[in-house]
Scaffold this active site. Structure first.
Site, PDB file in Angstrom:
ATOM      1  N   ASP A  47      46.773  80.079  76.007  1.00 14.28           N
ATOM      2  CA  ASP A  47      45.805  79.132  76.572  1.00 14.28           C
ATOM      3  C   ASP A  47      44.620  78.949  75.627  1.00 14.28           C
ATOM      4  OD1 ASP A  47      44.079  77.647  78.275  1.00 14.28           O
ATOM      5  OD2 ASP A  47      44.917  78.593  80.041  1.00 14.28           O
ATOM      6  N   GLU A  85      33.547  80.222  80.313  1.00 14.98           N
ATOM      7  CA  GLU A  85      34.995  80.289  80.160  1.00 14.98           C
ATOM      8  C   GLU A  85      35.378  80.928  78.834  1.00 14.98           C
ATOM      9  OE1 GLU A  85      38.798  77.251  80.350  1.00 14.98           O
ATOM     10  OE2 GLU A  85      37.138  77.013  81.765  1.00 14.98           O
ATOM     11  N   GLU A 137      42.143  70.192  85.115  1.00 18.14           N
ATOM     12  CA  GLU A 137      41.160  70.822  86.002  1.00 18.14           C
ATOM     13  C   GLU A 137      41.567  70.765  87.471  1.00 18.14           C
ATOM     14  OE1 GLU A 137      39.013  72.514  84.298  1.00 18.14           O
ATOM     15  OE2 GLU A 137      39.851  71.552  82.518  1.00 18.14           O
ATOM     16  N   GLU A 214      51.942  71.441  82.157  1.00 15.93           N
ATOM     17  CA  GLU A 214      51.376  72.547  82.944  1.00 15.93           C
ATOM     18  C   GLU A 214      52.488  73.419  83.523  1.00 15.93           C
ATOM     19  OE1 GLU A 214      48.439  73.594  83.086  1.00 15.93           O
ATOM     20  OE2 GLU A 214      47.039  71.941  82.791  1.00 15.93           O
TER      21      GLU A 214
END
Length: 226
Positions: A47, A85, A137, A214
């Protein structure tokens, strides 16, 4: 496009793929606290590989937005990605013993995300760009708040995993500001995709590609149980 929210229709078009990602085995084990460290570490390493491209995509969103309030909110979003983050990624990978992961190759979905972000930015089309952003998101907000996932968490812990490295990843995708961000991105897609038929087609194409990636990313991190 027809009457109604563009984002609702786009989600409906890809509901099966979306739900498969949101209720993935990886997510259930994250909430339950049973996710092996090596799996969580691999997920975070991969990621983090495309955060750079994601930041560039956000820069393209700022550049192509057609009004100051949108630019301002997107600029704030860049700061959020570069702030809490980023700190989570660095600290969590250290805790999980990821070490020097430079020799670990990209998975195909990681490479796919890098390509997707670069291509979306390269279009110079705001509808395409925000359609990628909204999936990245909104899908995470969905898995972080879905009751079936929360139910997998240990009893008495408010629907969160016990271990910080798991719980904080959930919290980063379920706090009031994040809910507001997703609402903003949905509004931007709804607005941008209705400016012209071409914008609508770009939104549909990039939304689809992002949802599919995803799910592929979760599948490559932790294959579904057979």
């Amino acid at each position: 496009m027809d009457d109604g929210r563009v984002t609702d229709r786009l989600l409906a078009e890809h509901r099966d793929t979306w739900d498969a990602a949101v209720t993935h085995r990886f997510i259930r084990e994250l909430f339950a606290g049973t996710l092996p460290d090596e799996v969580m570490a691999s997920y975070l390493v991969q990621d983090y590989r495309f955060v750079d491209g994601f930041m560039a995509l956000l820069g393209a969103a700022v550049a192509t937005a057609d009004n100051y309030p949108s630019r301002h909110r997107l600029a704030q979003f860049i700061g959020e990605v570069a702030g809490d983050e980023d700190t989570y990624f660095v600290e969590a990978m250290e805790e999980l013993g990821a070490g020097d992961a430079g020799d670990i190759p990209d998975t195909s979905s990681t490479a796919g995300f890098r390509t997707l972000f670069a291509e979306a930015a390269g279009t110079g089309n705001y509808a395409a760009i925000v359609s990628v952003l909204v999936v990245c998101e909104w899908l995470y907000l969905d898995w972080a708040t879905r009751e079936s996932n929360r139910a997998a968490a240990p009893a008495g812990n408010g629907g969160y995993p016990l271990r910080h490295v798991h719980a904080e990843w959930v919290r980063l995708h379920d706090y009031p500001g994040f809910h507001d961000l997703v609402a903003f991105l949905r509004d931007e897609v709804d607005r941008a995709a209705t400016r012209s038929p071409g914008d609508g087609a770009m939104a549909r194409e990039y939304f689809r590609r992002t949802v599919e990636l995803e799910l592929a990313f979760f599948d490559e991190t932790l294959p579904p149980a057979r």
